[in-house]
Design an enzyme around this catalytic site. Structure first.
Site, PDB file in Angstrom:
ATOM      1  N   ASP A  49      28.472  38.205  30.715  1.00 17.53           N
ATOM      2  CA  ASP A  49      29.459  38.992  29.975  1.00 17.53           C
ATOM      3  C   ASP A  49      30.695  38.208  29.555  1.00 17.53           C
ATOM      4  O   ASP A  49      31.139  37.306  30.268  1.00 17.53           O
ATOM      5  CB  ASP A  49      29.914  40.168  30.834  1.00 17.53           C
ATOM      6  CG  ASP A  49      28.963  41.348  30.706  1.00 17.53           C
ATOM      7  OD1 ASP A  49      27.803  41.129  30.306  1.00 17.53           O
ATOM      8  OD2 ASP A  49      29.387  42.473  31.008  1.00 17.53           O
ATOM      9  N   HIS A 190      29.728  37.315  35.415  1.00 19.46           N
ATOM     10  CA  HIS A 190      30.847  36.979  34.528  1.00 19.46           C
ATOM     11  C   HIS A 190      31.056  35.470  34.570  1.00 19.46           C
ATOM     12  O   HIS A 190      31.687  34.954  35.476  1.00 19.46           O
ATOM     13  CB  HIS A 190      32.115  37.701  34.991  1.00 19.46           C
ATOM     14  CG  HIS A 190      32.041  39.184  34.820  1.00 19.46           C
ATOM     15  ND1 HIS A 190      31.668  40.041  35.823  1.00 19.46           N
ATOM     16  CD2 HIS A 190      32.273  39.951  33.735  1.00 19.46           C
ATOM     17  CE1 HIS A 190      31.682  41.282  35.362  1.00 19.46           C
ATOM     18  NE2 HIS A 190      32.049  41.260  34.093  1.00 19.46           N
TER      19      HIS A 190
HETATM   20 ZN    ZN Z   1      33.429  42.465  30.052  1.00 20.19          ZN
END
Ligand code: ZN
Length: 224
Positions: A49, A190
């Site tokens: 992400d 992430h």
């Molecule tokens: Zn995000």
């Protein structure tokens, strides 16, 4: 006193239910939502992400070394800032999804804002050369009212996840992911910002899961 206590309980319950509704991984009001896929095959999708950030080339090198295809949920604003990085992700054969333009929380925003956030990002993803279906992932997993309505009206699929390691240490991130993955899982990492621990965890996640017979696929392949 009794009455106000009852009201307080109701308000708390409603508030709790409401936050569950906004944040639910496997339910939303309108539009198709995927958080994993029922599979008899040992397949798993890595979803990465945010960004792209300046770390993208390192992310791409890590994935290329491992021979792993991934699905990147990217922000339109970052794509407009780094069009070369978007093109590099697409050229490397990865899947690209829409993570809104500005990464704002999509709760109580107007229909116009939703359209803007989604469509400007689609435009940036197409400008990077991506031609496949663009699925959508809401920032922070939050979605309420105008967003799900828009996604339903436009036949867009929302892709959530069922595995999200919480640790900030690479080895622990890997252990959490490996423990939680089951056939058809969608793992959220992430990798673009922060310490780099999530990126550092990828080789171990891939090594251990492959050792258990898993194959890494893009989200579109996972959905068949
Ligand atoms: Zn995000």
């Amino acid at each position: 006193m009794r009455w106000s206590a009852g009201v307080l309980v109701c308000v708390l319950l409603l508030g709790f239910g409401f936050s569950e509704l906004i944040n639910a991984r496997s339910f939303q009001l309108g539009g198709e939502l995927v958080d994993r896929v029922d599979s008899t095959e040992k397949v798993v999708a890595l979803t990465l992400d945010d960004g792209p950030s300046e770390r993208a080339p390192e992310v791409l090198r890590t994935l290329a070394d491992l021979g792993v295809p991934a699905t990147f949920y990217l922000n339109g604003s970052a794509l407009d800032t780094h069009p070369d990085l978007g093109r590099a992700i697409v050229a490397a054969g990865h899947e690209v999804g829409n993570h809104t333009y500005s990464h704002r929380r999509m709760v109580f925003v107007t229909p116009g804002t939703v359209r803007d956030e989604v469509e400007r990002t689609d435009t940036a993803i197409r400008a990077a050369g991506y031609t496949g279906e663009i699925t959508f992932r809401p920032p922070h997993g939050k979605k309420f009212l105008a967003l799900p309505r828009y996604l339903a009206e436009h036949g867009r699929t929302t892709v959530m996840w069922d595995v999200e390691p919480r640790s900030a240490v690479a080895a622990e991130i890997a252990d959490e992911a490996v423990r939680a993955v089951r056939p058809g899982s969608i793992v959220l990492l992430h990798v673009m910002y922060g310490s780099g621990a999530a990126l550092a965890a990828i080789p171990r996640i891939v090594g251990e899961l492959r050792g258990r017979g898993y194959r890494f696929v893009r989200v579109s392949e996972l959905r068949g």
